[in-house]
Design a protein around this motif. Structure first.
Motif, PDB file in Angstrom:
ATOM      1  N   ILE A   1       0.840  -1.185   0.000  1.00  0.00           N
ATOM      2  CA  ILE A   1       0.000   0.000   0.000  1.00  0.00           C
ATOM      3  C   ILE A   1       0.879   1.240   0.000  1.00  0.00           C
ATOM      4  N   ASP A   2       0.281   2.374  -0.315  1.00  0.00           N
ATOM      5  CA  ASP A   2       0.999   3.635  -0.350  1.00  0.00           C
ATOM      6  C   ASP A   2       1.123   4.214   1.050  1.00  0.00           C
ATOM      7  N   ALA A   3       2.218   4.945   1.298  1.00  0.00           N
ATOM      8  CA  ALA A   3       2.444   5.514   2.617  1.00  0.00           C
ATOM      9  C   ALA A   3       1.347   6.500   3.004  1.00  0.00           C
ATOM     10  N   ALA A   4       0.772   7.191   2.026  1.00  0.00           N
ATOM     11  CA  ALA A   4      -0.260   8.179   2.311  1.00  0.00           C
ATOM     12  C   ALA A   4      -1.528   7.536   2.878  1.00  0.00           C
ATOM     13  N   SER A   5      -1.757   6.266   2.559  1.00  0.00           N
ATOM     14  CA  SER A   5      -2.961   5.585   3.037  1.00  0.00           C
ATOM     15  C   SER A   5      -2.651   4.533   4.100  1.00  0.00           C
ATOM     16  N   HIS A   6      -1.437   4.587   4.669  1.00  0.00           N
ATOM     17  CA  HIS A   6      -0.979   3.578   5.628  1.00  0.00           C
ATOM     18  C   HIS A   6      -1.935   3.427   6.814  1.00  0.00           C
ATOM     19  N   VAL A   7      -2.277   4.524   7.458  1.00  0.00           N
ATOM     20  CA  VAL A   7      -3.142   4.466   8.650  1.00  0.00           C
ATOM     21  C   VAL A   7      -4.583   4.156   8.256  1.00  0.00           C
ATOM     22  N   ALA A   8      -5.060   4.764   7.169  1.00  0.00           N
ATOM     23  CA  ALA A   8      -6.440   4.540   6.737  1.00  0.00           C
ATOM     24  C   ALA A   8      -6.671   3.080   6.371  1.00  0.00           C
ATOM     25  N   VAL A   9      -5.706   2.474   5.677  1.00  0.00           N
ATOM     26  CA  VAL A   9      -5.835   1.058   5.306  1.00  0.00           C
ATOM     27  C   VAL A   9      -5.778   0.181   6.549  1.00  0.00           C
ATOM     28  N   ALA A  10      -4.882   0.503   7.491  1.00  0.00           N
ATOM     29  CA  ALA A  10      -4.794  -0.267   8.732  1.00  0.00           C
ATOM     30  C   ALA A  10      -6.135  -0.242   9.477  1.00  0.00           C
ATOM     31  N   THR A  11      -6.751   0.923   9.524  1.00  0.00           N
ATOM     32  CA  THR A  11      -8.052   1.055  10.196  1.00  0.00           C
ATOM     33  C   THR A  11      -9.114   0.227   9.489  1.00  0.00           C
ATOM     34  N   ARG A  12      -9.093   0.267   8.171  1.00  0.00           N
ATOM     35  CA  ARG A  12     -10.064  -0.504   7.388  1.00  0.00           C
ATOM     36  C   ARG A  12      -9.859  -2.004   7.587  1.00  0.00           C
TER      37      ARG A  12
ATOM     38  N   VAL B   1       6.815  -3.290   7.402  1.00  0.00           N
ATOM     39  CA  VAL B   1       6.057  -4.516   7.139  1.00  0.00           C
ATOM     40  C   VAL B   1       5.282  -4.900   8.392  1.00  0.00           C
ATOM     41  N   MET B   2       3.976  -5.119   8.205  1.00  0.00           N
ATOM     42  CA  MET B   2       3.115  -5.536   9.318  1.00  0.00           C
ATOM     43  C   MET B   2       2.590  -6.946   9.062  1.00  0.00           C
ATOM     44  N   HIS B   3       2.527  -7.734  10.106  1.00  0.00           N
ATOM     45  CA  HIS B   3       1.939  -9.071  10.045  1.00  0.00           C
ATOM     46  C   HIS B   3       0.672  -9.057  10.901  1.00  0.00           C
ATOM     47  N   LEU B   4      -0.461  -9.342  10.270  1.00  0.00           N
ATOM     48  CA  LEU B   4      -1.755  -9.218  10.926  1.00  0.00           C
ATOM     49  C   LEU B   4      -2.452 -10.571  11.050  1.00  0.00           C
ATOM     50  N   LEU B   5      -3.292 -10.669  12.061  1.00  0.00           N
ATOM     51  CA  LEU B   5      -4.074 -11.884  12.300  1.00  0.00           C
ATOM     52  C   LEU B   5      -5.529 -11.496  12.533  1.00  0.00           C
ATOM     53  N   SER B   6      -6.428 -12.197  11.870  1.00  0.00           N
ATOM     54  CA  SER B   6      -7.854 -12.080  12.152  1.00  0.00           C
ATOM     55  C   SER B   6      -8.277 -13.307  12.953  1.00  0.00           C
TER      56      SER B   6
END
Length: 211
Positions: free
Chosen positions: A37-48, A84-89
């Protein structure tokens, strides 16, 4: 009647539906999905990724920095630093890797995701300490592993192995002092020379015919 989607296909469909054009690339390899993802949308994408019921990535497992300098034996031509983030649902039993490149190699910056996953606090401090990546909006961005007087960021590819300074206790001044490195550069890679027949079974070894 169409066949049901596999777990990875379902994840891919959910990501594309939720994030759309915010996904720069989506790769599937070794049973794992990675999006860039782009750095400009880093936080918005994480929230989504956390809040969308179809995704629900409620757990940040890890966050780290990466230095791509000299990557691929010098063939790399992209940005140098990435987060780089590693996420779990837990809800959907899915994992996801998210990569964001910092737009400026000289001053790498992305937004903090501590407001999305509070556990990112120390992870981001570590990436700042070791790689020099800044996380805009972080509540307490300071070194976490190196000493207070440490110079530079030791996980950068151009950081000298011996460092810039060394620390010692001075008995005369009765305090810890910093001074230029006194260690002479030396090669520490072991060189092992083996005969051409190393590992080849010899006829007289007494093992012939054994399986």
């Amino acid at each position: 009647m169409s066949e049901p989607l596999t777990a990875l296909e379902a994840l891919r469909t959910a990501l594309e539906s939720s994030l759309g054009a915010r996904i720069l690339t989506l790769r599937e390899r070794l049973g794992e999905v990675t999006i860039e993802i782009d750095a400009a949308s880093h936080v918005a994408v994480a929230t989504r990724l956390r809040d969308d019921p179809a995704l629900r990535f409620d757990t940040l497992i890890d966050l780290c920095g990466v230095d791509y300098r000299d990557y691929g034996d010098g063939t790399w031509s992209g940005r140098r630093f990435a987060v780089v983030m590693h996420l779990l649902s837990v809800t959907h039993n899915r994992r996801l890797r998210v990569r964001t490149f910092c737009p400026d190699d000289d001053f790498p910056v992305v937004g903090t995701v501590t407001g999305v996953w509070p556990v990112a606090d120390w992870f981001e401090r570590e990436a700042f300490d070791l790689f020099g990546i800044m996380f805009e909006g972080h509540p307490d961005l300071r070194r976490i592993l190196t000493d207070y007087g440490f110079i530079g960021h030791p996980f950068r590819k151009d950081f000298p192995v011996s460092g810039h300074v060394e620390m010692r206790y001075d008995p005369e001044q009765k305090r810890v002092v910093y001074q230029p490195v006194t260690i002479e550069p030396r090669e520490v890679v072991p060189r092992i020379i083996r005969p051409d027949v190393y590992g080849v079974e010899r006829p007289d070894s007494g093992l012939g015919g054994q399986k």
